[in-house]
Every structure is written in structure tokens, then in C-alpha cells.
Write a protein that holds these residues in place. Structure first.
Motif, PDB file in Angstrom:
ATOM      1  N   MET A   1      35.568  35.973  61.926  1.00  0.00           N
ATOM      2  CA  MET A   1      36.688  35.501  61.814  1.00  0.00           C
ATOM      3  C   MET A   1      36.139  34.699  60.906  1.00  0.00           C
ATOM      4  N   ASN A   2      37.056  34.108  59.584  1.00  0.00           N
ATOM      5  CA  ASN A   2      36.662  33.655  58.423  1.00  0.00           C
ATOM      6  C   ASN A   2      37.413  32.455  58.549  1.00  0.00           C
ATOM      7  N   ILE A   3      36.792  31.272  58.783  1.00  0.00           N
ATOM      8  CA  ILE A   3      37.301  30.097  59.217  1.00  0.00           C
ATOM      9  C   ILE A   3      36.575  28.637  57.998  1.00  0.00           C
ATOM     10  N   PRO A   4      36.915  28.580  56.707  1.00  0.00           N
ATOM     11  CA  PRO A   4      36.304  28.433  55.046  1.00  0.00           C
ATOM     12  C   PRO A   4      36.524  26.742  56.005  1.00  0.00           C
ATOM     13  N   SER A   5      34.656  26.197  55.525  1.00  0.00           N
ATOM     14  CA  SER A   5      34.285  24.772  55.518  1.00  0.00           C
ATOM     15  C   SER A   5      35.034  23.980  54.600  1.00  0.00           C
ATOM     16  N   GLU A   6      35.566  24.740  53.588  1.00  0.00           N
ATOM     17  CA  GLU A   6      36.070  23.666  52.576  1.00  0.00           C
ATOM     18  C   GLU A   6      37.344  23.679  52.896  1.00  0.00           C
ATOM     19  N   LEU A   7      37.920  23.923  53.618  1.00  0.00           N
ATOM     20  CA  LEU A   7      39.390  23.387  53.820  1.00  0.00           C
ATOM     21  C   LEU A   7      40.355  22.291  55.198  1.00  0.00           C
ATOM     22  N   LYS A   8      41.311  21.928  55.401  1.00  0.00           N
ATOM     23  CA  LYS A   8      41.464  21.961  56.324  1.00  0.00           C
ATOM     24  C   LYS A   8      42.211  22.177  57.633  1.00  0.00           C
ATOM     25  N   TYR A   9      42.869  21.482  58.760  1.00  0.00           N
ATOM     26  CA  TYR A   9      43.248  22.692  59.557  1.00  0.00           C
ATOM     27  C   TYR A   9      43.934  21.630  60.368  1.00  0.00           C
ATOM     28  N   THR A  10      45.292  22.937  60.742  1.00  0.00           N
ATOM     29  CA  THR A  10      46.492  21.807  61.977  1.00  0.00           C
ATOM     30  C   THR A  10      46.003  22.084  63.314  1.00  0.00           C
ATOM     31  N   LYS A  11      46.809  21.736  64.621  1.00  0.00           N
ATOM     32  CA  LYS A  11      46.597  22.350  65.609  1.00  0.00           C
ATOM     33  C   LYS A  11      47.385  23.582  65.829  1.00  0.00           C
ATOM     34  N   ASP A  12      48.259  23.202  64.721  1.00  0.00           N
ATOM     35  CA  ASP A  12      49.739  24.840  64.544  1.00  0.00           C
ATOM     36  C   ASP A  12      48.955  25.516  63.875  1.00  0.00           C
ATOM     37  N   HIS A  13      47.619  25.569  63.737  1.00  0.00           N
ATOM     38  CA  HIS A  13      46.496  27.249  63.116  1.00  0.00           C
ATOM     39  C   HIS A  13      47.229  27.531  61.566  1.00  0.00           C
ATOM     40  N   GLU A  14      47.358  26.550  61.026  1.00  0.00           N
ATOM     41  CA  GLU A  14      47.530  26.155  59.165  1.00  0.00           C
ATOM     42  C   GLU A  14      46.770  25.962  58.313  1.00  0.00           C
ATOM     43  N   TRP A  15      46.617  26.261  57.283  1.00  0.00           N
ATOM     44  CA  TRP A  15      45.418  25.571  56.256  1.00  0.00           C
ATOM     45  C   TRP A  15      45.516  24.554  55.594  1.00  0.00           C
ATOM     46  N   ILE A  16      45.459  23.962  55.325  1.00  0.00           N
ATOM     47  CA  ILE A  16      44.827  23.326  54.066  1.00  0.00           C
ATOM     48  C   ILE A  16      44.271  22.955  52.457  1.00  0.00           C
ATOM     49  N   SER A  17      44.588  23.168  51.477  1.00  0.00           N
ATOM     50  CA  SER A  17      44.272  23.001  50.590  1.00  0.00           C
ATOM     51  C   SER A  17      44.515  21.784  49.472  1.00  0.00           C
ATOM     52  N   SER A 109      47.262   9.816  52.548  1.00  0.00           N
ATOM     53  CA  SER A 109      45.557  10.044  52.884  1.00  0.00           C
ATOM     54  C   SER A 109      45.812  10.599  54.416  1.00  0.00           C
ATOM     55  N   GLN A 110      46.953  10.979  54.583  1.00  0.00           N
ATOM     56  CA  GLN A 110      47.104  12.352  55.762  1.00  0.00           C
ATOM     57  C   GLN A 110      46.518  13.704  55.680  1.00  0.00           C
ATOM     58  N   PHE A 111      45.582  14.012  54.373  1.00  0.00           N
ATOM     59  CA  PHE A 111      45.148  15.183  55.014  1.00  0.00           C
ATOM     60  C   PHE A 111      43.477  14.405  55.360  1.00  0.00           C
ATOM     61  N   ASP A 112      43.380  13.109  55.358  1.00  0.00           N
ATOM     62  CA  ASP A 112      42.071  12.982  56.287  1.00  0.00           C
ATOM     63  C   ASP A 112      42.297  13.268  57.461  1.00  0.00           C
ATOM     64  N   GLY A 113      43.310  13.008  58.388  1.00  0.00           N
ATOM     65  CA  GLY A 113      43.824  13.224  59.699  1.00  0.00           C
ATOM     66  C   GLY A 113      43.636  14.584  60.202  1.00  0.00           C
ATOM     67  N   LEU A 114      43.531  15.635  58.904  1.00  0.00           N
ATOM     68  CA  LEU A 114      43.553  17.136  59.382  1.00  0.00           C
ATOM     69  C   LEU A 114      42.223  17.298  60.047  1.00  0.00           C
ATOM     70  N   LEU A 115      42.425  18.572  60.361  1.00  0.00           N
ATOM     71  CA  LEU A 115      41.393  19.303  61.210  1.00  0.00           C
ATOM     72  C   LEU A 115      40.286  19.455  60.699  1.00  0.00           C
TER      73      LEU A 115
END
Length: 126
Positions: A1-17, A109-115
């Protein structure tokens, strides 16, 4: 399973760059695997400003329909229109051609609060 380290994530299984004040959002490799073959992606919130955790669209797979939740406050400025004709891009390349929306962030600043990738791996038991 691919989980790139440079991205952030949510508990709802979304990724964010992030690039500048624009966030790109899609669903994770784990999410597309759980959903199965994706047959439709619907985003009717283009040019709308929504709050974090509001529903911005849906993804329809053969066996289910799931809501998509906005990971950050902001205006949805772009939808990946190629998904209208080729929703399977989400399965084939969830972190690349399968991206879903771009958001002009209201509060970066919300970006910092993501997983982090480590936190997300723990969430899904990877």
C-alpha cells in the motif's frame, strides 16, 4: 500500500498536498482499495467556499457511495474534470492523475493539524 510521506491525511482517508495557498485533495490508496472499482466522482461545489469537514462531493463505486469531506476551510477552485470520463484514474493513480479538487485555503494553519503519514498508517493498521 502506497502512503507517500510528503502528504498529509485525514481520518476520512483523503490526502492533501500544498503549493502556496492551494491544496490538492484526493482519496488515499487505502480508500480506493476499500471502495473497489470507482465508477463516478461527483463534485457540485466548484467555486463554493466550505468549512473543514463539510461534504464537497461523492465518490461512487460498484458496491457503495461515499461522501467526500473537505479537509481544510477554503474555496473549491478546480475539479479534476478528467474524472468525469475516466473515474477509474482514482483507482489507477490516486496520488497523481486521480486527484479530485484544488482548494484556495482560508486558513493554511489547518494543514498542520492533519495526520502525518505515520499517523495515517497507525489509523489504518498499516
Amino acid at each position: 500500500m502506497n502512503i507517500p510521506s510528503e502528504l498529509k491525511y485525514t481520518k476520512d482517508h483523503e490526502w492533501i498536498s500544498i503549493e502556496g495557498d492551494v491544496a490538492t485533495v484526493g482519496i488515499t490508496d487505502f480508500a480506493q482499495g476499500e471502495l473497489g472499482d470507482i465508477v463516478y466522482v461527483e463534485v457540485e461545489t466548484l467555486d463554493e467556499t466550505l468549512a473543514q469537514d463539510e461534504v464537497f462531493g461523492t465518490v461512487e463505486a460498484v458496491k457503495t457511495v461515499s461522501d467526500l469531506f473537505l479537509p481544510l476551510d477554503g474555496e473549491i477552485i478546480e475539479f479534476n474534470e478528467s474524472l468525469e470520463d475516466e473515474p477509474e484514474k482514482v483507482n489507477a493513480d490516486p496520488y497523481g492523475d486521480g486527484w479530485m479538487i484544488k482548494i484556495k485555503m482560508s486558513d493554511p494553519s489547518q494543514f498542520d493539524g492533519l495526520l502525518s503519514d505515520t499517523d495515517y498508517k497507525a489509523l489504518i493498521g498499516a
